[in-house]
Design a protein around this motif. Structure first.
Motif, PDB file in Angstrom:
ATOM      1  N   GLY A 295      -2.834  59.450  -0.427  1.00  0.00           N
ATOM      2  CA  GLY A 295      -3.785  58.514  -1.128  1.00  0.00           C
ATOM      3  C   GLY A 295      -3.680  57.299  -0.699  1.00  0.00           C
ATOM      4  N   THR A 296      -3.122  57.067   0.539  1.00  0.00           N
ATOM      5  CA  THR A 296      -3.188  55.643   1.040  1.00  0.00           C
ATOM      6  C   THR A 296      -4.122  55.687   2.351  1.00  0.00           C
ATOM      7  OG1 THR A 296      -0.999  55.129   0.568  1.00  0.00           O
ATOM      8  CG2 THR A 296      -1.805  53.611   2.284  1.00  0.00           C
ATOM      9  N   LEU A 297      -4.935  54.574   2.264  1.00  0.00           N
ATOM     10  CA  LEU A 297      -5.991  54.619   3.479  1.00  0.00           C
ATOM     11  C   LEU A 297      -5.091  53.430   4.564  1.00  0.00           C
ATOM     12  CD1 LEU A 297      -8.768  54.351   5.033  1.00  0.00           C
ATOM     13  CD2 LEU A 297      -8.890  52.157   3.925  1.00  0.00           C
ATOM     14  N   PHE A 298      -4.793  53.925   5.768  1.00  0.00           N
ATOM     15  CA  PHE A 298      -4.183  53.251   6.755  1.00  0.00           C
ATOM     16  C   PHE A 298      -5.400  52.697   7.834  1.00  0.00           C
ATOM     17  CE2 PHE A 298      -0.929  56.173   5.075  1.00  0.00           C
ATOM     18  CZ  PHE A 298       0.255  55.352   5.220  1.00  0.00           C
ATOM     19  N   VAL A 299      -5.290  51.604   8.071  1.00  0.00           N
ATOM     20  CA  VAL A 299      -5.998  50.756   8.779  1.00  0.00           C
ATOM     21  C   VAL A 299      -5.129  50.413  10.184  1.00  0.00           C
ATOM     22  CG1 VAL A 299      -7.817  49.018   9.225  1.00  0.00           C
ATOM     23  CG2 VAL A 299      -7.403  49.968   6.890  1.00  0.00           C
ATOM     24  N   LEU A 300      -5.532  50.586  11.261  1.00  0.00           N
ATOM     25  CA  LEU A 300      -4.545  50.758  12.517  1.00  0.00           C
ATOM     26  C   LEU A 300      -5.305  49.845  13.635  1.00  0.00           C
ATOM     27  CD1 LEU A 300      -3.183  54.339  12.627  1.00  0.00           C
ATOM     28  CD2 LEU A 300      -2.373  52.475  11.270  1.00  0.00           C
ATOM     29  N   ASP A 301      -4.618  49.071  14.445  1.00  0.00           N
ATOM     30  CA  ASP A 301      -5.134  48.305  15.474  1.00  0.00           C
ATOM     31  C   ASP A 301      -5.515  49.555  16.667  1.00  0.00           C
ATOM     32  OD1 ASP A 301      -5.976  46.716  17.663  1.00  0.00           O
ATOM     33  OD2 ASP A 301      -3.874  46.541  18.251  1.00  0.00           O
ATOM     34  N   ALA A 302      -6.820  49.783  16.968  1.00  0.00           N
ATOM     35  CA  ALA A 302      -7.302  51.004  17.829  1.00  0.00           C
ATOM     36  C   ALA A 302      -6.192  50.897  19.234  1.00  0.00           C
ATOM     37  CB  ALA A 302      -8.748  51.126  17.785  1.00  0.00           C
ATOM     38  N   ALA A 303      -6.234  49.528  19.449  1.00  0.00           N
ATOM     39  CA  ALA A 303      -5.384  49.280  20.903  1.00  0.00           C
ATOM     40  C   ALA A 303      -3.866  49.765  20.927  1.00  0.00           C
ATOM     41  CB  ALA A 303      -5.661  48.082  21.501  1.00  0.00           C
ATOM     42  N   SER A 304      -3.224  49.634  19.856  1.00  0.00           N
ATOM     43  CA  SER A 304      -1.855  49.648  19.767  1.00  0.00           C
ATOM     44  C   SER A 304      -1.320  50.656  18.899  1.00  0.00           C
ATOM     45  CB  SER A 304      -1.273  48.320  19.510  1.00  0.00           C
ATOM     46  OG  SER A 304      -1.574  47.930  18.388  1.00  0.00           O
ATOM     47  N   GLY A 305      -2.022  51.050  17.935  1.00  0.00           N
ATOM     48  CA  GLY A 305      -1.665  51.926  16.897  1.00  0.00           C
ATOM     49  C   GLY A 305      -0.728  51.225  15.801  1.00  0.00           C
ATOM     50  N   ARG A 306      -0.849  49.961  15.955  1.00  0.00           N
ATOM     51  CA  ARG A 306      -0.112  49.134  14.921  1.00  0.00           C
ATOM     52  C   ARG A 306      -0.782  48.952  13.549  1.00  0.00           C
ATOM     53  NH1 ARG A 306       1.636  43.422  17.002  1.00  0.00           N
ATOM     54  NH2 ARG A 306       2.841  44.829  18.488  1.00  0.00           N
TER      55      ARG A 306
END
Length: 341
Positions: A295-306
């Motif tokens: 139930g958590t939305l994760f928002v990641l840096d597309a370049a690094s996956g961070r």
């Protein structure tokens, strides 16, 4: 219920998307569909058959349609109409602006299992395409809902078809990818994998398809030329999403993986520490938005996956969000539709 929005910064990076909650709309039941955006409205359906059209700017209800069974997959937009599927096999076409019914396809009275639809529709060439538990791909008229043709895969189908480049693109449970003529339902060409294949995606003249055997493949549509095949190490549970020169997928073991669009090399993998990722990741503004099974939305840096942001809801995220106009629209099994800016 307490909603938590955590914003994480590193390296002084500034993002136009801030992670701020803009509005919340409360549905009558858990949101089961993916989210679509059209004409200033956010469209999503719930587990009891309601389709909601919510004003994107304010979060106020514009209209709702009451169906009889869970709304599944992403509602399809065709001009001024929205076409969506319910789990009992019913396909409904409504006017986007008013919610008025244009037509409805109701399956014949046969066994429930044969009529079950577990994913959404695709539209193109004035037709709507969907699959059912009877193993068939259906093409119906987008003008009146009449069946035009069927394609029999010989085995239950569970992933929505896609329409692109003048083809209906289908991932089959038997590990076969098929490109099908929208005119008559004839299989034109295809490929394969070692497991069930998810809904394909198209970008730059290539079709990308992922499989439960862990593979992701790219094939040039013109000339049917294989480009690459890669393996992410886990069963892939989502359709690929292409953006920013990368291909993003979710896996059965709770991971989000990014591959290079040109050659399929695995660039990074992020572990959500949750259950299977059911919702297709979405790319926008250099970020990847992915719903975790917990139930958590994760928002990641597309370049690094961070990890850049997290947003906790009170239920599972089973449908894919939509990113439009700098806003992320997200549905959850907690019964809420969120606008995050």
């Amino acid at each position: 219920m307490i909603l938590a929005c955590t914003i994480l910064f590193s390296g002084g990076a500034a993002w136009a998307w801030s992670g701020r909650l803009g509005w919340t709309f409360k549905a009558d039941a858990p949101i089961t569909s993916s989210v679509a955006v059209a004409g200033g409205l956010v469209l999503a359906g719930d587990s009891v058959g309601n389709l909601y059209a919510v004003q994107a700017a304010s979060g106020r209800l514009a209209w709702s349609y009451k169906g009889t069974n869970s709304v599944v997959g992403r509602p399809s937009i065709m001009g001024d109409k929205v076409i969506f599927a319910q789990a009992d096999g019913t396909i409904t076409c409504l006017a986007v602006k008013s919610g008025k019914v244009a037509w409805q396809y109701v399956p014949p009275e046969e066994s429930y299992a044969a009529e079950t639809v577990v994913d959404g529709t695709a539209v193109g060439e004035n037709k709507a395409f969907f699959v059912k538990g009877d193993g068939k791909l259906y093409a119906i008229s987008a003008a009146n809902g009449k069946v035009l043709w069927t394609y029999d895969s010989g085995l239950e189908l569970r992933s929505a078809p896609a329409f692109a480049s003048g083809l209906v693109l289908l991932g089959e449970q038997r590990g076969v990818f098929s490109a099908i003529s929208p005119k008559n339902g004839k299989r034109l060409w295809g490929g394969g994998a070692g497991g069930a294949i998810n809904t394909p995606s198209v970008n730059g003249g290539n079709v990308f398809f992922s499989s439960w055997d862990g593979s992701v493949q790219s094939v040039r549509i013109k000339g049917v030329v294989p480009q690459w095949k890669a393996n992410v190490g886990d069963p892939v549970t989502t359709a690929p999403f292409i953006g920013g020169g990368k291909v993003f997928v979710g896996t059965a073991n709770g991971k989000i993986a990014a591959l290079a669009e040109k050659n399929g090399s695995v660039l990074w993998s992020f572990d959500t520490q949750g259950g299977s990722v059911a919702a297709q990741p979405v790319f926008g503004e250099g970020l990847v938005f992915a719903g975790g099974g917990q139930g958590t939305l994760f928002v990641l840096d597309a370049a690094s996956g961070r990890e850049r942001f997290t947003f906790a809801t009170g239920g599972g995220i089973n449908g894919s969000p939509a990113f439009a106009g700098g806003v992320l629209y997200l549905g959850s099994a907690d019964g809420n539709l969120y606008a995050i800016m």
